[in-house]
Design a protein around this motif. Structure first.
Motif, PDB file in Angstrom:
ATOM      1  N   SER A 212       0.684  -1.029  -0.393  1.00 49.47           N
ATOM      2  CA  SER A 212      -0.088  -0.302   0.278  1.00 49.47           C
ATOM      3  C   SER A 212       0.952   0.923   0.285  1.00 49.47           C
ATOM      4  N   ASP A 213       1.602   1.061   1.335  1.00 49.18           N
ATOM      5  CA  ASP A 213       2.430   2.364   0.869  1.00 49.18           C
ATOM      6  C   ASP A 213       3.689   2.803  -0.399  1.00 49.18           C
ATOM      7  N   ILE A 214       3.831   2.158  -1.055  1.00 48.44           N
ATOM      8  CA  ILE A 214       4.335   1.676  -2.508  1.00 48.44           C
ATOM      9  C   ILE A 214       3.122   2.503  -3.454  1.00 48.44           C
ATOM     10  N   LEU A 215       2.070   1.783  -3.398  1.00 48.88           N
ATOM     11  CA  LEU A 215       1.267   2.205  -4.215  1.00 48.88           C
ATOM     12  C   LEU A 215       0.902   4.371  -3.822  1.00 48.88           C
ATOM     13  N   CYS A 216       0.632   3.878  -2.558  1.00 46.84           N
ATOM     14  CA  CYS A 216       0.478   5.908  -2.151  1.00 46.84           C
ATOM     15  C   CYS A 216       1.097   7.101  -2.342  1.00 46.84           C
ATOM     16  N   TYR A 217       2.373   6.444  -2.565  1.00 42.25           N
ATOM     17  CA  TYR A 217       3.710   7.498  -2.912  1.00 42.25           C
ATOM     18  C   TYR A 217       3.767   7.723  -3.874  1.00 42.25           C
ATOM     19  N   ASP A 218       3.439   6.995  -4.819  1.00 46.31           N
ATOM     20  CA  ASP A 218       3.522   6.599  -6.843  1.00 46.31           C
ATOM     21  C   ASP A 218       1.781   7.869  -6.670  1.00 46.31           C
ATOM     22  N   THR A 219       0.947   7.298  -6.312  1.00 38.70           N
ATOM     23  CA  THR A 219      -0.383   8.344  -6.261  1.00 38.70           C
ATOM     24  C   THR A 219      -0.269  10.371  -5.771  1.00 38.70           C
ATOM     25  N   ILE A 220       0.482  10.573  -5.263  1.00 30.36           N
ATOM     26  CA  ILE A 220       0.113  11.497  -4.668  1.00 30.36           C
ATOM     27  C   ILE A 220       1.532  11.890  -5.555  1.00 30.36           C
ATOM     28  N   GLU A 221       2.776  11.769  -6.140  1.00 31.71           N
ATOM     29  CA  GLU A 221       3.688  11.470  -6.746  1.00 31.71           C
ATOM     30  C   GLU A 221       3.183  12.039  -8.095  1.00 31.71           C
ATOM     31  N   ARG A 222       2.023  11.476  -8.388  1.00 36.23           N
ATOM     32  CA  ARG A 222       1.029  11.817  -9.271  1.00 36.23           C
ATOM     33  C   ARG A 222      -0.123  12.930  -9.610  1.00 36.23           C
ATOM     34  N   ILE A 223      -0.594  12.454  -9.241  1.00 33.95           N
ATOM     35  CA  ILE A 223      -1.577  13.756  -8.686  1.00 33.95           C
ATOM     36  C   ILE A 223      -1.037  15.218  -8.989  1.00 33.95           C
ATOM     37  N   THR A 224       0.233  15.364  -7.597  1.00 33.57           N
ATOM     38  CA  THR A 224       0.123  16.281  -7.483  1.00 33.57           C
ATOM     39  C   THR A 224       1.167  16.929  -9.033  1.00 33.57           C
ATOM     40  N   LYS A 225       1.887  15.885  -9.890  1.00 38.70           N
ATOM     41  CA  LYS A 225       2.099  16.825 -11.302  1.00 38.70           C
ATOM     42  C   LYS A 225       1.106  16.637 -12.320  1.00 38.70           C
TER      43      LYS A 225
END
Length: 386
Positions: A212-225
């Motif tokens: 879950s952690d890996i998916l969450c960090y990737d989600t935050i990066e993608r949404i921010t960009k």
């Protein structure tokens, strides 16, 4: 600590994926399908793409286009009644979060000899239904809810003015970013912030896991960009693909790690003020990050770093404040409304305390959520984002 991670169902992802609905239906053995949607999705033509694909595969269809915001119980009951009267053996939901939750609710209710009131009462008491849900394919037309990959359907109990989580796993998800092209700016923002909140809460719940952690960090990066780009360029397919992937990833993540006090609060705001769920999630997220930073300082710091923030402090409280303020600036950039903008007073939002205190999700927060703390947090939502 041994932790488990799962993925509820297969996902077909990519531009044009909606055209594979018929193939998926054949895999699942469908003969006659209820296509669950709303009038807006129908007018755009997305539900017709589903019907055409199913028809080409030799699968009969019945259209149910009566979905409403917040998946009200009476619509779920109407859909289940139609399933039983029409000899339906499969359900396909296409639309935003409310449509997908409605389709999930129908799949559970139609498979059991109970009323919607009884089903919601069972869910409230965490009593499982006798029969498993009907086979179900979910196709999102927004990028936020992640409901196509989660076990929970949030149904609006209109008699008791509560949002109830019913356990209804999907059989298959089809995520087609092309369905989100031309999505209005406001819906793009609110759904994107919904997915952002899923990631933040899954990272800071009492039961996170490395997957879950890996998916969450990737989600935050993608949404921010990509969220600001999608707002400015609604037809940018690359932006839409990244947001669709972020939303789906966040759904998979929080299906294991779960959301917590932020969503308990957002549910109270939706039930009391009928504001879009994504707005409520956005408003509460900074406060939740400040609250949980002392428990998860490394994670909250990394959330800030995923957003491009340089965090040069080590005090957990300061980390929480810096990251929370960065999220608020991101929200202002996207024109997320304040409670004042929504005509909700400080007294009204504090009035949600009892609802939040009685929401089961609050127990998944790593900080004990007493009534006094909940009242304080609700006041901070009003005071710190204006």
């Amino acid at each position: 600590m041994v932790q488990r991670y799962t993925q509820l169902c297969p996902v077909a992802f990519g531009a044009g994926a909606v055209s594979t609905t018929g193939d998926v239906g054949k895999e699942l053995g469908f003969k006659k399908v209820l296509v669950v949607t709303d009038v807006n999705v129908e007018m755009i033509g997305h539900s017709q793409k589903v019907i055409d694909s199913l028809t080409e595969a030799g699968i009969a269809t019945v259209l149910f286009n009566r979905c409403e915001m917040d998946a009200p119980d009476y619509i779920v009951q109407a859909g289940a009644d139609l399933v039983k009267s029409q000899g339906i053996d499969g359900i396909v939901g296409i639309g935003g979060g409310s449509v997908l939750d409605t389709a999930k609710g129908i799949s559970a209710l139609a498979a059991n000899n109970v009323t919607i009131s009884e089903m919601l009462d069972f869910s409230r008491k965490m009593i499982p239904l006798e029969n498993p849900s009907m086979k179900l394919v979910l196709i999102p037309t927004t990028s936020g809810t992640g409901s196509e990959s989660t076990i929970i359907a949030v149904i609006n109990d209109t008699k008791n003015h509560e949002k109830i989580g019913a356990m209804t796993p999907p059989s298959f998800a089809i995520v087609d970013p092309e369905l989100t092209l031309d999505m209005p700016k406001e819906i793009t923002v609110y759904t994107g912030m919904d997915a952002f909140s899923h990631a933040c809460e899954a990272l800071t719940s009492i039961q996170p896991n490395p997957h879950s952690d890996i998916l969450c960090y990737d989600t935050i990066e993608r949404i921010t960009k990509w969220l600001p780009i999608a707002v400015k360029e609604p037809n940018n397919l690359e932006a839409r693909e990244n947001l669709a992937l972020a939303s789906n990833s966040a759904g998979i993540a929080f299906n294991d790690a779960m959301v917590h006090l932020g969503h308990a609060t957002a549910h109270s705001m939706g039930a009391n003020f009928h504001i879009p769920h994504g707005i409520a999630c956005a408003l509460v997220t900074p406060v939740i990050l400040e609250l949980t930073a002392p428990v998860y300082p490394v994670k909250v710091k990394k959330i800030g770093e995923c957003m491009g923030l340089t965090v040069n402090v080590s005090d957990p409280k300061e980390i929480g404040q810096l990251v929370a303020n960065n999220v608020r600036q991101f929200m202002l950039q996207l024109n997320v409304p304040t409670l004042k903008d929504l005509k909700i007073s400080r007294e009204q939002i504090i009035g949600c305390t009892n609802y939040v205190a009685n929401e089961g999700l609050r127990f998944l927060c790593p900080v004990s959520a007493t009534n006094e703390l909940i009242t304080e947090l609700l006041g901070q939502i009003y005071d710190r984002y204006q």
